[in-house]
Write a protein that holds these residues in place. Structure first.
Motif, mmCIF file in Angstrom:
data_model
loop_
_atom_site.group_PDB
_atom_site.id
_atom_site.type_symbol
_atom_site.label_atom_id
_atom_site.label_comp_id
_atom_site.label_asym_id
_atom_site.label_seq_id
_atom_site.Cartn_x
_atom_site.Cartn_y
_atom_site.Cartn_z
ATOM 1 N N UNK A 67 35.546 35.443 42.211
ATOM 2 C CA UNK A 67 35.740 36.000 43.546
ATOM 3 C C UNK A 67 36.047 37.489 43.490
ATOM 4 N N UNK A 68 36.685 37.933 42.399
ATOM 5 C CA UNK A 68 37.012 39.351 42.241
ATOM 6 C C UNK A 68 35.960 40.085 41.417
ATOM 7 N N UNK A 69 35.355 39.383 40.457
ATOM 8 C CA UNK A 69 34.346 39.989 39.577
ATOM 9 C C UNK A 69 33.042 39.226 39.795
ATOM 10 N N UNK A 70 32.331 39.591 40.826
ATOM 11 C CA UNK A 70 31.185 38.797 41.286
ATOM 12 C C UNK A 70 30.020 38.862 40.303
ATOM 13 N N UNK A 71 29.378 37.699 40.117
ATOM 14 C CA UNK A 71 28.137 37.646 39.368
ATOM 15 C C UNK A 71 28.261 37.783 37.867
ATOM 16 N N UNK A 94 36.469 46.304 34.568
ATOM 17 C CA UNK A 94 37.329 45.825 33.476
ATOM 18 C C UNK A 94 38.750 45.574 33.958
ATOM 19 N N UNK A 95 39.293 46.485 34.762
ATOM 20 C CA UNK A 95 40.644 46.299 35.297
ATOM 21 C C UNK A 95 40.694 45.121 36.254
ATOM 22 N N UNK A 96 39.657 44.974 37.061
ATOM 23 C CA UNK A 96 39.589 43.841 37.995
ATOM 24 C C UNK A 96 39.576 42.519 37.251
ATOM 25 N N UNK A 97 38.883 42.479 36.114
ATOM 26 C CA UNK A 97 38.832 41.264 35.312
ATOM 27 C C UNK A 97 40.218 40.887 34.807
ATOM 28 N N UNK A 98 40.955 41.861 34.266
ATOM 29 C CA UNK A 98 42.294 41.585 33.745
ATOM 30 C C UNK A 98 43.233 41.122 34.849
ATOM 31 N N UNK A 99 43.202 41.792 35.993
ATOM 32 C CA UNK A 99 44.087 41.424 37.102
ATOM 33 C C UNK A 99 43.732 40.054 37.671
ATOM 34 N N UNK A 100 42.441 39.762 37.777
ATOM 35 C CA UNK A 100 42.022 38.476 38.334
ATOM 36 C C UNK A 100 42.402 37.326 37.403
ATOM 37 N N UNK A 101 42.279 37.535 36.094
ATOM 38 C CA UNK A 101 42.695 36.509 35.138
ATOM 39 C C UNK A 101 44.187 36.244 35.242
ATOM 40 N N UNK A 130 29.293 43.482 46.927
ATOM 41 C CA UNK A 130 30.468 44.287 46.564
ATOM 42 C C UNK A 130 30.659 45.429 47.544
ATOM 43 N N UNK A 131 29.566 46.114 47.888
ATOM 44 C CA UNK A 131 29.657 47.250 48.803
ATOM 45 C C UNK A 131 30.023 46.815 50.211
ATOM 46 N N UNK A 132 29.597 45.608 50.590
ATOM 47 C CA UNK A 132 29.936 45.104 51.921
ATOM 48 C C UNK A 132 31.434 44.870 52.060
ATOM 49 N N UNK A 133 32.102 44.547 50.947
ATOM 50 C CA UNK A 133 33.548 44.322 50.974
ATOM 51 C C UNK A 133 34.319 45.427 50.300
ATOM 52 N N UNK A 134 33.765 46.624 50.273
ATOM 53 C CA UNK A 134 34.365 47.734 49.529
ATOM 54 C C UNK A 134 35.699 48.200 50.101
ATOM 55 N N UNK A 135 36.036 47.774 51.322
ATOM 56 C CA UNK A 135 37.306 48.205 51.904
ATOM 57 C C UNK A 135 38.486 47.573 51.166
ATOM 58 N N UNK A 136 38.242 46.445 50.498
ATOM 59 C CA UNK A 136 39.304 45.779 49.752
ATOM 60 C C UNK A 136 39.370 46.389 48.358
ATOM 61 N N UNK A 137 40.369 47.240 48.127
ATOM 62 C CA UNK A 137 40.453 47.975 46.868
ATOM 63 C C UNK A 137 41.075 47.148 45.750
ATOM 64 N N UNK A 138 41.712 46.033 46.107
ATOM 65 C CA UNK A 138 42.343 45.190 45.097
ATOM 66 C C UNK A 138 42.044 43.724 45.401
ATOM 67 N N UNK A 180 41.773 41.137 43.571
ATOM 68 C CA UNK A 180 42.543 40.144 42.821
ATOM 69 C C UNK A 180 43.881 39.835 43.488
ATOM 70 N N UNK A 181 44.361 40.743 44.364
ATOM 71 C CA UNK A 181 45.645 40.514 45.028
ATOM 72 C C UNK A 181 45.581 39.322 45.977
ATOM 73 N N UNK A 182 44.373 38.973 46.424
ATOM 74 C CA UNK A 182 44.224 37.867 47.365
ATOM 75 C C UNK A 182 43.932 36.532 46.668
ATOM 76 N N UNK A 183 43.847 36.551 45.344
ATOM 77 C CA UNK A 183 43.535 35.324 44.622
ATOM 78 C C UNK A 183 44.756 34.420 44.531
ATOM 79 N N UNK A 184 44.517 33.144 44.694
ATOM 80 C CA UNK A 184 45.595 32.165 44.523
ATOM 81 C C UNK A 184 45.541 31.623 43.097
ATOM 82 N N UNK A 185 46.691 31.392 42.494
ATOM 83 C CA UNK A 185 46.693 30.869 41.122
ATOM 84 C C UNK A 185 46.111 29.466 41.063
ATOM 85 N N UNK A 186 45.361 29.206 39.995
ATOM 86 C CA UNK A 186 44.771 27.889 39.779
ATOM 87 C C UNK A 186 45.726 27.014 38.977
#
Length: 323
Positions: free
Chosen positions: A24-28, A56-63, A190-198, A200-206
């Motif tokens: 959801x944070x690192x699409x595709x 790369x930073x998005x991947x670490x934060x999303x994990x 990604x560009x359509x949702x570019x307003x969300x700068x973070x 991973x902050x909206x991800x819920x833990x699995x």
């Protein structure tokens, strides 16, 4: 005690949910996410060689968000000191004793950004913690806990002002891969949702960090038939015998393959490893460990080609043995 088919099915489903969440944070980039997650569950570390701005930073934060863990980003620069990474002992005048102040390496997932820009002395600060999951300062060992994953990055384009990672440190990374640029369709999303700068902050833990440690312990019980282990050992020998290689896959590299192959098999819902698992992981797990002969490298030989040559030269066992 070996993993049961029921446990393998649970592992596969949980692994897929984790990949879906990070995606959801690192699409595709499901394949890359799965590889990095496999390294984490095999209690190894990842080297990403990629251009800036690929996530790369998005991947670490999303994990970290997906496993209820913590994440820290360390920007490696020429003036970074080892104590800036591991922490430092400071004398407390009020209590009249020395206290250890933890550095950013004490986190579930540590992003070591542009690791090759720091001096070799600072790079070596990660050696102990990557190998033993602890930091020793002033003779006192401090555990970093589980899970613990280092995602180190280096820019393959800009080499000015960088320090090449020594072979001993490269060998401590279980996997080397790259995220790469997204496809056109994914880039539009990604560009359509570019307003969300973070994102991973909206991800819920699995799952929790405790469950990640339990998954790592469970993956270690996956069965490896002696024929599959022999196949892996023969591949390692083939890389060492290749004329284009000055240094082949190390023993640590062979062990790393066994560890991550178990996770890879469990992620497919199997409680045993098959030769195809070794083949799928051979390049990302082994290629970065090879040291090429200078003349061979000049003539166009690559580490990836040497690994592929080994895969073509060694015959895989036909029997798919289970525990």
């Amino acid at each position: 005690m070996s993993m049961t088919p029921e446990q393998a099915a649970w592992f596969r489903d949980t692994f897929a949910r984790l990949v879906d969440n990070v995606d959801q944070a690192l699409m595709g980039k499901r394949e890359v996410v799965g590889l990095v997650l496999s390294a984490m569950l095999a209690e190894g570390h990842v080297l990403l060689e990629d251009a800036p701005g690929t996530g790369k930073t998005s991947l670490a934060k999303a994990l970290a968000a997906s496993v209820q863990g913590t994440s820290n980003r360390i920007q490696f620069t020429p003036d970074l000191l080892p104590s800036d990474v591991t922490g430092v002992t400071i004398y407390d005048q009020q209590n009249h004793k020395f206290e250890f102040h933890r550095g950013p390496v004490f986190s579930s997932i540590v992003l070591a950004d542009e690791i090759n820009r720091a001096s070799p002395k600072t790079q070596s600060a990660l050696l102990e913690v990557m190998e033993e999951s602890r930091v020793t300062v002033d003779g006192v060992a401090h555990e970093v806990g589980r899970p613990f994953l280092v995602i180190a990055t280096q820019n393959p384009i800009e080499q000015a002002g960088t320090y090449k990672l020594p072979e001993a440190q490269l060998d401590r990374f279980m996997v080397k891969t790259s995220i790469g640029y997204p496809s056109l369709a994914v880039a539009e999303r990604i560009l359509a949702g570019a307003v969300d700068r973070n994102p991973s902050a909206n991800l819920r833990p699995v799952i929790t960090t405790k469950a990640v440690a339990d998954m790592a312990d469970l993956a270690a019980t996956v069965h490896i038939d002696p024929a599959v282990a022999r196949f892996s050992a023969q591949l390692v020998e083939a890389t060492r015998a290749d004329e284009g290689a000055r240094l082949g896959v190390s023993v640590r590299g062979a062990i790393s393959m066994m560890r991550i192959a178990k996770v890879y098999a469990a992620a497919q819902g199997r409680h045993y490893v098959v030769p195809d698992d070794i083949k799928a992981l051979a390049v990302p797990v082994w290629a970065h460990r090879l040291v090429l002969d200078a003349e061979a490298e000049f003539s166009g030989v690559t580490a990836e080609r040497i690994v592929q040559n080994a895969l073509g030269a060694v015959e895989a066992p036909l029997a798919r043995a289970t525990a």
